[in-house]
Scaffold this motif. Structure first.
Motif, PDB file in Angstrom:
ATOM      1  N   VAL A 128       0.623  -1.179   0.159  1.00 35.37           N
ATOM      2  CA  VAL A 128       0.257   0.133  -0.037  1.00 35.37           C
ATOM      3  C   VAL A 128       0.849   1.075   0.062  1.00 35.37           C
ATOM      4  N   ILE A 129       2.008   1.343   0.809  1.00 32.99           N
ATOM      5  CA  ILE A 129       2.739   2.449   0.939  1.00 32.99           C
ATOM      6  C   ILE A 129       3.632   2.792  -0.321  1.00 32.99           C
ATOM      7  N   ALA A 130       3.961   1.503  -0.906  1.00 34.30           N
ATOM      8  CA  ALA A 130       4.530   1.625  -2.264  1.00 34.30           C
ATOM      9  C   ALA A 130       3.576   2.387  -3.327  1.00 34.30           C
ATOM     10  N   ASN A 131       2.515   1.899  -3.454  1.00 35.74           N
ATOM     11  CA  ASN A 131       1.517   2.599  -4.029  1.00 35.74           C
ATOM     12  C   ASN A 131       1.218   3.711  -4.065  1.00 35.74           C
ATOM     13  N   LEU A 132       1.186   4.246  -2.861  1.00 40.48           N
ATOM     14  CA  LEU A 132       0.967   5.551  -2.525  1.00 40.48           C
ATOM     15  C   LEU A 132       2.006   6.522  -2.936  1.00 40.48           C
ATOM     16  N   ALA A 133       3.232   5.773  -2.518  1.00 44.15           N
ATOM     17  CA  ALA A 133       4.673   6.603  -2.994  1.00 44.15           C
ATOM     18  C   ALA A 133       4.731   6.846  -4.636  1.00 44.15           C
ATOM     19  N   ASP A 134       4.139   5.767  -5.182  1.00 42.13           N
ATOM     20  CA  ASP A 134       4.001   5.874  -6.866  1.00 42.13           C
ATOM     21  C   ASP A 134       3.080   6.920  -7.185  1.00 42.13           C
ATOM     22  N   VAL A 135       1.936   7.073  -6.528  1.00 40.47           N
ATOM     23  CA  VAL A 135       0.847   8.162  -6.699  1.00 40.47           C
ATOM     24  C   VAL A 135       1.650   9.732  -6.319  1.00 40.47           C
ATOM     25  N   TYR A 136       2.339   9.657  -5.265  1.00 39.69           N
ATOM     26  CA  TYR A 136       2.884  10.889  -5.162  1.00 39.69           C
ATOM     27  C   TYR A 136       4.130  11.234  -6.205  1.00 39.69           C
ATOM     28  N   THR A 137       4.742  10.151  -6.539  1.00 43.83           N
ATOM     29  CA  THR A 137       5.969  10.423  -7.458  1.00 43.83           C
ATOM     30  C   THR A 137       5.455  10.803  -8.981  1.00 43.83           C
ATOM     31  N   ASP A 138       4.145  10.201  -9.459  1.00 46.79           N
ATOM     32  CA  ASP A 138       3.524  10.630 -10.721  1.00 46.79           C
ATOM     33  C   ASP A 138       2.989  11.844 -10.670  1.00 46.79           C
ATOM     34  N   THR A 139       2.806  12.542  -9.656  1.00 46.27           N
ATOM     35  CA  THR A 139       1.883  13.717  -9.711  1.00 46.27           C
ATOM     36  C   THR A 139       2.611  14.605  -8.949  1.00 46.27           C
ATOM     37  N   ILE A 140       2.295  14.851  -7.507  1.00 50.96           N
ATOM     38  CA  ILE A 140       3.125  15.997  -6.891  1.00 50.96           C
ATOM     39  C   ILE A 140       4.569  16.032  -7.146  1.00 50.96           C
ATOM     40  N   SER A 141       5.223  15.122  -7.351  1.00 50.51           N
ATOM     41  CA  SER A 141       6.722  15.195  -7.559  1.00 50.51           C
ATOM     42  C   SER A 141       6.997  15.620  -8.654  1.00 50.51           C
ATOM     43  N   THR A 142       6.098  15.695  -9.617  1.00 55.43           N
ATOM     44  CA  THR A 142       6.463  16.420 -11.082  1.00 55.43           C
ATOM     45  C   THR A 142       6.782  17.769 -10.859  1.00 55.43           C
ATOM     46  N   PHE A 143       6.376  18.372 -10.019  1.00 59.33           N
ATOM     47  CA  PHE A 143       6.417  19.954  -9.950  1.00 59.33           C
ATOM     48  C   PHE A 143       8.168  20.225  -9.816  1.00 59.33           C
ATOM     49  N   ARG A 144       8.461  21.339 -10.447  1.00 58.60           N
ATOM     50  CA  ARG A 144       9.855  21.947 -10.321  1.00 58.60           C
ATOM     51  C   ARG A 144      10.216  21.747  -8.888  1.00 58.60           C
ATOM     52  N   PHE A 145       9.542  22.521  -7.839  1.00 60.44           N
ATOM     53  CA  PHE A 145       9.943  22.521  -6.556  1.00 60.44           C
ATOM     54  C   PHE A 145       9.904  21.105  -5.884  1.00 60.44           C
ATOM     55  N   ARG A 146      10.673  20.654  -5.289  1.00 64.87           N
ATOM     56  CA  ARG A 146      10.659  19.554  -4.582  1.00 64.87           C
ATOM     57  C   ARG A 146      11.446  19.640  -3.196  1.00 64.87           C
ATOM     58  N   ILE A 147      10.871  18.912  -2.331  1.00 65.64           N
ATOM     59  CA  ILE A 147      11.427  18.957  -0.889  1.00 65.64           C
ATOM     60  C   ILE A 147      12.523  18.057  -0.690  1.00 65.64           C
ATOM     61  N   GLN A 148      13.753  18.603  -0.162  1.00 68.77           N
ATOM     62  CA  GLN A 148      14.955  18.001  -0.210  1.00 68.77           C
ATOM     63  C   GLN A 148      15.034  17.337   1.400  1.00 68.77           C
ATOM     64  N   VAL A 149      14.890  15.837   1.582  1.00 69.66           N
ATOM     65  CA  VAL A 149      14.742  15.316   2.671  1.00 69.66           C
ATOM     66  C   VAL A 149      16.301  15.168   3.250  1.00 69.66           C
ATOM     67  N   MET A 150      16.579  15.511   4.500  1.00 75.31           N
ATOM     68  CA  MET A 150      17.682  15.487   5.032  1.00 75.31           C
ATOM     69  C   MET A 150      17.569  14.064   6.235  1.00 75.31           C
ATOM     70  N   GLY A 151      18.844  13.450   6.232  1.00 72.69           N
ATOM     71  CA  GLY A 151      19.026  12.340   6.985  1.00 72.69           C
ATOM     72  C   GLY A 151      20.036  11.514   6.837  1.00 72.69           C
ATOM     73  N   ASP A 152      20.075  10.035   7.209  1.00 73.21           N
ATOM     74  CA  ASP A 152      20.958   9.058   7.031  1.00 73.21           C
ATOM     75  C   ASP A 152      20.900   8.567   5.682  1.00 73.21           C
ATOM     76  N   TYR A 153      21.919   8.706   4.815  1.00 67.55           N
ATOM     77  CA  TYR A 153      22.037   7.929   3.588  1.00 67.55           C
ATOM     78  C   TYR A 153      21.664   6.716   3.687  1.00 67.55           C
ATOM     79  N   ASN A 154      22.152   6.004   4.653  1.00 65.06           N
ATOM     80  CA  ASN A 154      21.849   4.637   4.733  1.00 65.06           C
ATOM     81  C   ASN A 154      20.421   3.834   4.847  1.00 65.06           C
ATOM     82  N   TYR A 155      19.600   4.929   5.515  1.00 69.99           N
ATOM     83  CA  TYR A 155      18.051   4.767   5.526  1.00 69.99           C
ATOM     84  C   TYR A 155      17.364   5.205   4.181  1.00 69.99           C
ATOM     85  N   LEU A 156      17.896   6.381   3.722  1.00 72.53           N
ATOM     86  CA  LEU A 156      17.340   7.025   2.694  1.00 72.53           C
ATOM     87  C   LEU A 156      17.458   6.246   1.365  1.00 72.53           C
TER      88      LEU A 156
END
Length: 209
Positions: A128-156
């Motif tokens: 379900v989470i993968a599906n929701l992530a795909d929806v986000y990627t295919d829609t909202i994430s296509t905007f030029r502005f994107r949120i840069q998430v900071m954290g541990d690369y090993n997790y991200l």
């Protein structure tokens, strides 16, 4: 008649809860189960009876209300050092999304499909989470502005955690949409901080108001 600040604060707490969970997940790879489930299930509340109903009741927003209260006092603890930036990014994305009717229709349709999937598995199941992530990627994430998430690369770099981050950002945008619908705007974050803090504090201290 219920004070408008009640609904505005509840919806804003939903944004802050999603943002705070993104920060915690990116830094530690861990998510507390109940606040996480609240955020994800809010995506399926397409015709809620009330603002609180989107989150299954105000008790499910304790984390969001606490973080909102802390940051409104400018008590930016190390634990939530990136949360406010994520919140502002989410509000910006939601404003852009609100002007895209075609994209909103696509999101609505795909959320209904994801809801059916959640009924078969569970709301926070990896599929379900993968599906929701795909929806986000295919829609909202296509905007030029994107949120840069900071954290541990090993997790991200882990696909499961990356999907959880996108699903939480998606939930944040959904809460931001609700926030605007009930009368929220960014000016309030500057000029009405005290009123927002008082409402958040009251909701935390007296959940019956």
């Amino acid at each position: 008649m219920q004070d408008k600040w009640h609904d505005i604060t509840i919806a804003l707490a939903g944004v802050f809860q999603a943002a705070a969970l993104v920060e915690q997940l990116a830094k530690t790879g861990y998510l507390p189960t109940d606040p996480y489930r609240t955020c994800i299930e809010s995506l399926f509340a397409l015709n809620p009876a009330s603002t609180e109903a989107v989150f299954g009741g105000r008790g499910n927003l304790e984390l969001g209300l606490k973080v909102l209260s802390d940051l409104l006092q400018q008590n930016r603890s190390r634990e939530h050092s990136h949360t406010l930036r994520y919140v502002l990014g989410i509000l910006h994305l939601q404003k852009k999304l609100g002007k895209q009717n075609d994209m909103l229709n696509i999101i609505s349709s795909r959320l209904k499909q994801a809801e059916q999937q959640a009924e078969h598995f569970s709301s926070t199941h990896d599929n379900v989470i993968a599906n929701l992530a795909d929806v986000y990627t295919d829609t909202i994430s296509t905007f030029r502005f994107r949120i840069q998430v900071m954290g541990d690369y090993n997790y991200l770099q882990q696909s499961r955690i990356a999907n959880q981050v996108r699903a939480l950002l998606f939930a944040g945008v959904r809460a931001a949409t609700l926030w605007r619908q009930v009368g929220g705007n960014r000016i309030q974050l500057v000029l009405q901080r005290r009123r927002l803090f008082q409402t958040a504090d009251a909701l935390l201290k007296n959940p019956q108001i």
